[in-house]
Design a protein around this motif. Structure first.
Motif, PDB file in Angstrom:
ATOM      1  N   LEU A 140       7.393   5.356 -12.973  1.00 56.49           N
ATOM      2  CA  LEU A 140       7.966   4.655 -11.816  1.00 56.49           C
ATOM      3  C   LEU A 140       8.094   5.582 -10.608  1.00 56.49           C
ATOM      4  CD1 LEU A 140      10.657   2.548 -13.700  1.00 56.49           C
ATOM      5  CD2 LEU A 140       8.692   1.637 -12.426  1.00 56.49           C
ATOM      6  N   VAL A 141       8.536   6.808 -10.842  1.00 57.67           N
ATOM      7  CA  VAL A 141       8.670   7.758  -9.735  1.00 57.67           C
ATOM      8  C   VAL A 141       7.296   8.125  -9.180  1.00 57.67           C
ATOM      9  CG1 VAL A 141       9.449  10.074  -9.091  1.00 57.67           C
ATOM     10  CG2 VAL A 141      10.908   8.636 -10.520  1.00 57.67           C
ATOM     11  N   SER A 142       6.337   8.382 -10.053  1.00 60.12           N
ATOM     12  CA  SER A 142       4.987   8.746  -9.596  1.00 60.12           C
ATOM     13  C   SER A 142       4.350   7.629  -8.787  1.00 60.12           C
ATOM     14  CB  SER A 142       4.093   9.106 -10.781  1.00 60.12           C
ATOM     15  OG  SER A 142       4.551  10.287 -11.389  1.00 60.12           O
ATOM     16  N   HIS A 143       4.564   6.396  -9.199  1.00 58.02           N
ATOM     17  CA  HIS A 143       3.984   5.284  -8.455  1.00 58.02           C
ATOM     18  C   HIS A 143       4.736   5.027  -7.150  1.00 58.02           C
ATOM     19  CE1 HIS A 143       0.744   3.503 -11.039  1.00 58.02           C
ATOM     20  NE2 HIS A 143       1.188   4.510 -11.767  1.00 58.02           N
ATOM     21  N   THR A 144       5.999   5.428  -7.095  1.00 60.52           N
ATOM     22  CA  THR A 144       6.728   5.393  -5.823  1.00 60.52           C
ATOM     23  C   THR A 144       6.160   6.458  -4.888  1.00 60.52           C
ATOM     24  OG1 THR A 144       8.723   4.493  -6.843  1.00 60.52           O
ATOM     25  CG2 THR A 144       9.000   5.654  -4.733  1.00 60.52           C
ATOM     26  N   VAL A 145       5.848   7.622  -5.422  1.00 60.74           N
ATOM     27  CA  VAL A 145       5.194   8.669  -4.622  1.00 60.74           C
ATOM     28  C   VAL A 145       3.827   8.168  -4.146  1.00 60.74           C
ATOM     29  CG1 VAL A 145       4.180  10.993  -4.712  1.00 60.74           C
ATOM     30  CG2 VAL A 145       6.462  10.570  -5.674  1.00 60.74           C
ATOM     31  N   PHE A 146       3.102   7.492  -5.021  1.00 63.31           N
ATOM     32  CA  PHE A 146       1.823   6.901  -4.626  1.00 63.31           C
ATOM     33  C   PHE A 146       2.025   5.944  -3.455  1.00 63.31           C
ATOM     34  CE2 PHE A 146      -1.447   3.591  -4.973  1.00 63.31           C
ATOM     35  CZ  PHE A 146      -2.598   4.356  -4.983  1.00 63.31           C
ATOM     36  N   ALA A 147       3.065   5.112  -3.535  1.00 63.10           N
ATOM     37  CA  ALA A 147       3.372   4.177  -2.447  1.00 63.10           C
ATOM     38  C   ALA A 147       3.688   4.922  -1.156  1.00 63.10           C
ATOM     39  CB  ALA A 147       4.539   3.277  -2.852  1.00 63.10           C
ATOM     40  N   LEU A 148       4.436   6.012  -1.264  1.00 60.39           N
ATOM     41  CA  LEU A 148       4.701   6.837  -0.075  1.00 60.39           C
ATOM     42  C   LEU A 148       3.397   7.366   0.509  1.00 60.39           C
ATOM     43  CD1 LEU A 148       7.854   8.796  -1.273  1.00 60.39           C
ATOM     44  CD2 LEU A 148       7.736   7.229   0.690  1.00 60.39           C
ATOM     45  N   GLY A 149       2.449   7.690  -0.368  1.00 58.44           N
ATOM     46  CA  GLY A 149       1.143   8.151   0.084  1.00 58.44           C
ATOM     47  C   GLY A 149       0.353   7.062   0.788  1.00 58.44           C
ATOM     48  N   LEU A 150       0.429   5.836   0.279  1.00 62.61           N
ATOM     49  CA  LEU A 150      -0.230   4.714   0.957  1.00 62.61           C
ATOM     50  C   LEU A 150       0.336   4.539   2.357  1.00 62.61           C
ATOM     51  CD1 LEU A 150      -0.225   2.076  -1.961  1.00 62.61           C
ATOM     52  CD2 LEU A 150      -2.258   3.200  -1.021  1.00 62.61           C
ATOM     53  N   TYR A 151       1.658   4.501   2.421  1.00 65.15           N
ATOM     54  CA  TYR A 151       2.359   4.305   3.691  1.00 65.15           C
ATOM     55  C   TYR A 151       2.122   5.475   4.645  1.00 65.15           C
ATOM     56  CZ  TYR A 151       6.454   4.190   6.790  1.00 65.15           C
ATOM     57  OH  TYR A 151       7.292   4.232   7.872  1.00 65.15           O
ATOM     58  N   GLY A 152       2.289   6.696   4.134  1.00 69.37           N
ATOM     59  CA  GLY A 152       2.125   7.879   4.970  1.00 69.37           C
ATOM     60  C   GLY A 152       0.710   8.026   5.505  1.00 69.37           C
ATOM     61  N   THR A 153      -0.270   7.741   4.674  1.00 70.38           N
ATOM     62  CA  THR A 153      -1.660   7.843   5.128  1.00 70.38           C
ATOM     63  C   THR A 153      -1.948   6.763   6.172  1.00 70.38           C
ATOM     64  OG1 THR A 153      -2.280   8.716   2.945  1.00 70.38           O
ATOM     65  CG2 THR A 153      -4.068   7.973   4.376  1.00 70.38           C
ATOM     66  N   ALA A 154      -1.373   5.572   5.984  1.00 68.48           N
ATOM     67  CA  ALA A 154      -1.549   4.522   7.003  1.00 68.48           C
ATOM     68  C   ALA A 154      -0.946   4.961   8.332  1.00 68.48           C
ATOM     69  CB  ALA A 154      -0.905   3.217   6.514  1.00 68.48           C
ATOM     70  N   LEU A 155       0.199   5.650   8.278  1.00 68.48           N
ATOM     71  CA  LEU A 155       0.801   6.163   9.516  1.00 68.48           C
ATOM     72  C   LEU A 155      -0.123   7.174  10.183  1.00 68.48           C
ATOM     73  CD1 LEU A 155       4.557   6.638   8.488  1.00 68.48           C
ATOM     74  CD2 LEU A 155       3.607   4.894  10.035  1.00 68.48           C
ATOM     75  N   LEU A 156      -0.782   7.990   9.383  1.00 66.49           N
ATOM     76  CA  LEU A 156      -1.705   8.986   9.940  1.00 66.49           C
ATOM     77  C   LEU A 156      -2.912   8.346  10.617  1.00 66.49           C
ATOM     78  CD1 LEU A 156      -1.713  11.669   7.112  1.00 66.49           C
ATOM     79  CD2 LEU A 156      -0.600  11.831   9.352  1.00 66.49           C
ATOM     80  N   LEU A 157      -3.231   7.131  10.210  1.00 57.46           N
ATOM     81  CA  LEU A 157      -4.376   6.423  10.796  1.00 57.46           C
ATOM     82  C   LEU A 157      -4.055   5.779  12.147  1.00 57.46           C
ATOM     83  CD1 LEU A 157      -5.876   4.676   7.645  1.00 57.46           C
ATOM     84  CD2 LEU A 157      -6.712   6.730   8.805  1.00 57.46           C
ATOM     85  N   LEU A 158      -2.775   5.766  12.531  1.00 52.21           N
ATOM     86  CA  LEU A 158      -2.397   5.154  13.815  1.00 52.21           C
ATOM     87  C   LEU A 158      -3.017   5.897  14.988  1.00 52.21           C
ATOM     88  CD1 LEU A 158       1.367   4.288  13.259  1.00 52.21           C
ATOM     89  CD2 LEU A 158      -0.556   2.720  13.393  1.00 52.21           C
TER      90      LEU A 158
END
Length: 158
Positions: A140-158
């Motif tokens: 659960l924690v690792s997949h939450t980190v994965f979710a942070l990575g999805l979100y964070g990478t999307a922010l980098l694409l702005l």
């Protein structure tokens, strides 16, 4: 960049962050690192229609199983990124929020609990391991980190 390409990029970014998290757990807390060889062996045997094993360690070895495991790990991360991108569409990429990424991250734990882990022979939600509760929390924690990575990478694409 179109939505599909952005999905690929966020899937890669999220998987990289998940791998960095695993390194942090290993270096800081002595948590064993993920071993992608059994996963590669599992992927290899899918070609024969074998999804579930009593013990993946007893299945016929494949010479490149560690490499195949890593490729599979990143391929799945990319697929999850593309799924999120297709669900949320271009509007989300214009103003990313964490919640859709986190929901997908938690939902994808189910693939590990109900497909991969039983496929490896360690039971539903790691029920046949010495510490299933610990494995579940780490998932659960690792997949939450994965979710942070999805979100964070999307922010980098702005």
């Amino acid at each position: 960049m179109d939505v599909l390409a952005k999905g690929v990029v966020i899937g890669i970014g999220a998987t990289v962050l998940m791998d960095l998290w695993a390194i942090l757990l290993w270096k800081a807390f002595g948590q064993s690192r993920p071993n992608w060889a059994p996963v590669g062996r599992w992927f290899y045997h899918l070609k024969n229609g074998i999804v579930f094993h009593d013990d993946i360690g007893k299945a016929e070895p494949y010479g490149q199983e560690r490499a195949l495991g890593w490729i599979g790990h990143y391929a799945v991360g990319i697929v999850y990124g593309v799924i999120l991108a297709l669900i949320v569409g271009p509007a989300w990429f214009a103003a990313p929020t964490f919640l859709p990424a986190w929901i997908l991250g938690i939902v994808t734990v189910g693939a590990g609990w109900f497909l991969l882990q039983p496929g490896l022979g360690i039971g539903i939600a790691a029920s046949k391991t010495p510490a299933p509760g610990k494995v579940r929390v780490l998932n659960l924690v690792s997949h939450t980190v994965f979710a942070l990575g999805l979100y964070g990478t999307a922010l980098l694409l702005l």
